[in-house]
Design a protein around this motif. Sequence first.
Motif, PDB file in Angstrom:
ATOM      1  N   SER A  74     146.841  46.473  61.187  1.00  0.00           N
ATOM      2  CA  SER A  74     146.267  45.210  61.658  1.00  0.00           C
ATOM      3  C   SER A  74     146.185  44.115  60.602  1.00  0.00           C
ATOM      4  O   SER A  74     146.090  42.945  60.947  1.00  0.00           O
TER       5      SER A  74
ATOM      6  N   SER B 203     135.249  43.577  59.415  1.00  0.00           N
ATOM      7  CA  SER B 203     136.537  43.802  60.050  1.00  0.00           C
ATOM      8  C   SER B 203     136.355  44.272  61.501  1.00  0.00           C
ATOM      9  O   SER B 203     135.426  45.029  61.791  1.00  0.00           O
ATOM     10  N   VAL B 204     137.264  43.801  62.344  1.00  0.00           N
ATOM     11  CA  VAL B 204     137.342  44.264  63.741  1.00  0.00           C
ATOM     12  C   VAL B 204     138.817  44.425  64.042  1.00  0.00           C
ATOM     13  O   VAL B 204     139.608  43.536  63.708  1.00  0.00           O
ATOM     14  N   ALA B 205     139.208  45.533  64.628  1.00  0.00           N
ATOM     15  CA  ALA B 205     140.625  45.692  64.975  1.00  0.00           C
ATOM     16  C   ALA B 205     140.777  46.617  66.173  1.00  0.00           C
ATOM     17  O   ALA B 205     139.964  47.515  66.398  1.00  0.00           O
TER      18      ALA B 205
ATOM     19  N   ARG C  41     146.075  46.112  72.627  1.00  0.00           N
ATOM     20  CA  ARG C  41     145.525  44.749  72.575  1.00  0.00           C
ATOM     21  C   ARG C  41     145.799  43.997  73.872  1.00  0.00           C
ATOM     22  O   ARG C  41     146.650  44.392  74.658  1.00  0.00           O
ATOM     23  N   GLY C  42     145.068  42.910  74.043  1.00  0.00           N
ATOM     24  CA  GLY C  42     145.299  42.037  75.193  1.00  0.00           C
ATOM     25  C   GLY C  42     144.718  42.558  76.487  1.00  0.00           C
ATOM     26  O   GLY C  42     145.062  42.064  77.560  1.00  0.00           O
TER      27      GLY C  42
ATOM     28  N   LEU D  78     139.518  44.759  75.475  1.00  0.00           N
ATOM     29  CA  LEU D  78     138.705  45.884  74.974  1.00  0.00           C
ATOM     30  C   LEU D  78     137.823  45.493  73.789  1.00  0.00           C
ATOM     31  O   LEU D  78     136.767  46.090  73.568  1.00  0.00           O
ATOM     32  N   SER D  79     138.247  44.477  73.035  1.00  0.00           N
ATOM     33  CA  SER D  79     137.500  44.158  71.815  1.00  0.00           C
ATOM     34  C   SER D  79     136.122  43.548  72.104  1.00  0.00           C
ATOM     35  O   SER D  79     135.216  43.654  71.297  1.00  0.00           O
ATOM     36  N   ARG D  80     135.980  42.894  73.262  1.00  0.00           N
ATOM     37  CA  ARG D  80     134.708  42.214  73.518  1.00  0.00           C
ATOM     38  C   ARG D  80     133.561  43.219  73.644  1.00  0.00           C
ATOM     39  O   ARG D  80     132.489  43.042  73.089  1.00  0.00           O
TER      40      ARG D  80
ATOM     41  N   ASN E  62     144.363  32.628  63.698  1.00  0.00           N
ATOM     42  CA  ASN E  62     144.306  33.935  64.381  1.00  0.00           C
ATOM     43  C   ASN E  62     143.660  33.726  65.758  1.00  0.00           C
ATOM     44  O   ASN E  62     142.470  33.929  65.951  1.00  0.00           O
TER      45      ASN E  62
ATOM     46  N   PRO F 131     143.792  35.269  68.843  1.00  0.00           N
ATOM     47  CA  PRO F 131     143.059  36.322  69.562  1.00  0.00           C
ATOM     48  C   PRO F 131     141.660  36.544  68.971  1.00  0.00           C
ATOM     49  O   PRO F 131     140.683  36.668  69.706  1.00  0.00           O
TER      50      PRO F 131
ATOM     51  N   TYR G 156     135.719  35.785  69.045  1.00  0.00           N
ATOM     52  CA  TYR G 156     134.463  35.378  68.416  1.00  0.00           C
ATOM     53  C   TYR G 156     133.792  34.227  69.197  1.00  0.00           C
ATOM     54  O   TYR G 156     132.576  34.197  69.328  1.00  0.00           O
TER      55      TYR G 156
END
Length: 161
Positions: A34, A81-83, A89-90, A93-95, A121, A123, A128
């Motif tokens: 990442s 860090s967040v990955a 991705r897309g 899932l990150s939220r 960046n 995405p 954020y």
Amino acid sequence: MMKWLSEWWRGGTAAVEPASARDAQRLAQLHGASFAHGWGESEFEAMFSERNTLIHRLRLGRKIIGFAVSRIGADEAEILSVAVDPSHRGRGLSRNLLMTHLGHLAGRGVRTIFLEVEENNQPARQLYDKCGFVVVGRRERYYKQPNGEQLNALLMRRELS
Ligand SMILES: CC(C)(COP(=O)(O)OP(=O)(O)OC[C@H]1O[C@@H](n2cnc3c(N)ncnc32)[C@H](O)[C@@H]1OP(=O)(O)O)[C@@H](O)C(=O)NCCC(=O)NCCS
């Protein structure tokens, strides 16, 4: 029925849970995939031994597909860090990963959270923004890439109430 089928096809519902030192190797692998300057397994092991570092993993079935790391100092914290695994991705899932992580920081008494993100960046900036962070500063040529390129950083902040 359709929701269940689509979740099954993707490997189930992603779970956000505390990571442990046993995850260090996989987290280093994800970090290396990442970021230009990947953190090694020993760096993650060192972070697991620090009481002020909080690490969550994102797990889909038996596979760890993401992580969030932050460091706490008094009532402030910095997201380090967040990955998410490139192949996952897309999908939004990150939220859930980040919001759960923020909830645990609040539980540890954190009131204010900072982070730095590369200006282009998209995405990460979208993530954020959606999680309530606002831009409070800009650092010119802050990130030095292996090819010599220098990229700007934005400093973001979120208050937890
Ligand atoms: C940043 C990251 C964690 C986001 O994870 P993700 O699970 O793919 O995130 P999402 O699917 O929720 O997408 C986040 C947002 O970016 C948007 N997005 C995704 N790819 C994009 C692209 N190429 N260009 C613009 N926006 C994009 C999505 O539409 C989403 O916005 P929305 O909520 O308004 O729909 C992931 O891209 C990643 O691991 N990147 C590499 C590591 C990194 O840069 N980490 C952050 C800096 S510390």
